[in-house]
Write a protein that holds these residues in place. Sequence first.
Motif, PDB file in Angstrom:
ATOM      1  N   ASP A   1       0.836  -1.210   0.000  1.00  0.00           N
ATOM      2  CA  ASP A   1       0.000   0.000   0.000  1.00  0.00           C
ATOM      3  C   ASP A   1       0.870   1.259   0.000  1.00  0.00           C
ATOM      4  O   ASP A   1       2.062   1.203   0.319  1.00  0.00           O
ATOM      5  CB  ASP A   1      -0.870   0.053   1.268  1.00  0.00           C
ATOM      6  N   THR A   2       0.261   2.365  -0.284  1.00  0.00           N
ATOM      7  CA  THR A   2       0.932   3.669  -0.138  1.00  0.00           C
ATOM      8  C   THR A   2       0.099   4.508   0.835  1.00  0.00           C
ATOM      9  O   THR A   2      -1.130   4.530   0.739  1.00  0.00           O
ATOM     10  CB  THR A   2       1.060   4.380  -1.487  1.00  0.00           C
ATOM     11  N   ILE A   3       0.799   5.147   1.792  1.00  0.00           N
ATOM     12  CA  ILE A   3       0.116   6.002   2.777  1.00  0.00           C
ATOM     13  C   ILE A   3       0.388   7.464   2.422  1.00  0.00           C
ATOM     14  O   ILE A   3       1.514   7.817   2.042  1.00  0.00           O
ATOM     15  CB  ILE A   3       0.593   5.703   4.213  1.00  0.00           C
TER      16      ILE A   3
ATOM     17  N   ARG B   1       6.793  -9.384  -6.670  1.00  0.00           N
ATOM     18  CA  ARG B   1       7.071  -8.236  -7.542  1.00  0.00           C
ATOM     19  C   ARG B   1       5.997  -7.169  -7.373  1.00  0.00           C
ATOM     20  O   ARG B   1       4.816  -7.474  -7.172  1.00  0.00           O
ATOM     21  CB  ARG B   1       7.112  -8.686  -9.012  1.00  0.00           C
ATOM     22  N   ARG B   2       6.437  -5.915  -7.467  1.00  0.00           N
ATOM     23  CA  ARG B   2       5.494  -4.786  -7.552  1.00  0.00           C
ATOM     24  C   ARG B   2       6.039  -3.860  -8.630  1.00  0.00           C
ATOM     25  O   ARG B   2       7.210  -3.495  -8.596  1.00  0.00           O
ATOM     26  CB  ARG B   2       5.427  -4.068  -6.209  1.00  0.00           C
ATOM     27  N   LEU B   3       5.204  -3.535  -9.603  1.00  0.00           N
ATOM     28  CA  LEU B   3       5.665  -2.714 -10.729  1.00  0.00           C
ATOM     29  C   LEU B   3       4.679  -1.582 -10.990  1.00  0.00           C
ATOM     30  O   LEU B   3       3.506  -1.822 -11.293  1.00  0.00           O
ATOM     31  CB  LEU B   3       5.817  -3.568 -11.992  1.00  0.00           C
TER      32      LEU B   3
ATOM     33  N   HIS C   1       4.176   2.458 -12.809  1.00  0.00           N
ATOM     34  CA  HIS C   1       4.648   3.438 -13.786  1.00  0.00           C
ATOM     35  C   HIS C   1       4.329   4.833 -13.264  1.00  0.00           C
ATOM     36  O   HIS C   1       3.197   5.105 -12.880  1.00  0.00           O
ATOM     37  CB  HIS C   1       3.953   3.229 -15.134  1.00  0.00           C
ATOM     38  N   ARG C   2       5.333   5.686 -13.283  1.00  0.00           N
ATOM     39  CA  ARG C   2       5.160   7.005 -12.669  1.00  0.00           C
ATOM     40  C   ARG C   2       5.456   8.135 -13.639  1.00  0.00           C
ATOM     41  O   ARG C   2       6.507   8.169 -14.265  1.00  0.00           O
ATOM     42  CB  ARG C   2       6.100   7.108 -11.479  1.00  0.00           C
ATOM     43  N   ILE C   3       4.522   9.065 -13.729  1.00  0.00           N
ATOM     44  CA  ILE C   3       4.756  10.301 -14.491  1.00  0.00           C
ATOM     45  C   ILE C   3       4.720  11.458 -13.506  1.00  0.00           C
ATOM     46  O   ILE C   3       3.825  11.536 -12.663  1.00  0.00           O
ATOM     47  CB  ILE C   3       3.685  10.499 -15.585  1.00  0.00           C
TER      48      ILE C   3
HETATM   49  O1  LIG Z   1       5.706   3.024  -4.781  1.00  0.00           O
HETATM   50  C1  LIG Z   1       5.001   3.845  -4.208  1.00  0.00           C
HETATM   51  O2  LIG Z   1       3.903   3.575  -3.719  1.00  0.00           O
HETATM   52  C2  LIG Z   1       5.476   5.274  -4.102  1.00  0.00           C
HETATM   53  C3  LIG Z   1       6.935   5.393  -4.323  1.00  0.00           C
HETATM   54  C4  LIG Z   1       7.370   6.834  -4.289  1.00  0.00           C
HETATM   55  O3  LIG Z   1       7.740   7.366  -3.280  1.00  0.00           O
HETATM   56  C5  LIG Z   1       7.259   7.621  -5.500  1.00  0.00           C
HETATM   57  O4  LIG Z   1       6.969   7.082  -6.568  1.00  0.00           O
HETATM   58  O5  LIG Z   1       7.453   8.850  -5.412  1.00  0.00           O
END
Ligand SMILES: O=C(O)CCC(=O)C(=O)O
Length: 280
Positions: free
Chosen positions: A127-129, A266-268, A270-272
Amino acid sequence: MDAQQMMVMPVSGAVGAEVRGIDISRPLPAVTVATLRAALGEHGVLFFRDQALTEAQHIAFAEQFAKININRFFRAVEGWPQIAEVRKEPEQTKNIGGGWHTDHSYDQIPALGSLLYAREVPPSGGDTIFASMFAAYDALSDGLKRTLEGLRAVHSSRHVFGTQAKRGDDLKDRLGNAEAATQDAVHPMVITHPISGKKALYVNRGFTTHIEGWTVEESKPLLEYLYQHGARPEFSCRFNWAPGSMAFWDNRATWHLAVNDYQGHRRLMHRITLEGVAIS
Ligand SMILES: O=C(O)CCC(=O)C(=O)O
Ligand SMILES: [Fe+2]
């Protein structure tokens, strides 16, 4: 789908809202973009579920809000320089973003935020908090608010991404370009949010090094107090990912932390990341 059917549902008392009734794979009417931008300013992070997106659609969704910022430190998705990979393999033990932080606070003009899209998630966990820095600021005493409004803090990327960073071997192939980690920036400890006009606490454990004009040692107790205060559960929300989930957060209004509780899987993602504006 038009803006009328779209619903923005808060997911906790202080931060985060889920946007329902929207298909983000297609171009959105200007009014919908404006509504989402205002909702981001209000809630700090927006969540979307069950969105089937290609890389090109992820980029097109992001570009409706701001110009894309190409990340200097994360490895890009092959063939898509605009998209950073946030990947953890089953044999890797460390994760990216595992402590409370705000992305890019070490830049003079910090990035607006990121659109993180889940492609593969562990069977449970990962999860992400998120924490609201509006709520954290509001809950301070008037006396401490007045003190903080006269102070600025120094932020740096050197200790995290730089050549001196204590980075496990584990993260080596996921982060790079350590020579570029030479930025420092000074920002007010309380900022006025560019979208909502609300005041937000703007220091974070990941990148803030000290208070301007104070030594690191002198700064520690006050910063530590603020880090513990900002992490109070009532200022936070927790997002459980599924493939096709998207989180769109605002770095000027929130902190975030990626929970590292899925060893062996695994956790994958994609970040913009989007370009921001000057903050004050
Ligand atoms: O993987 C995540 O949930 C967040 C990771 C992170 O800190 C980011 O992508 O800025
Ligand atoms: Fe982050």
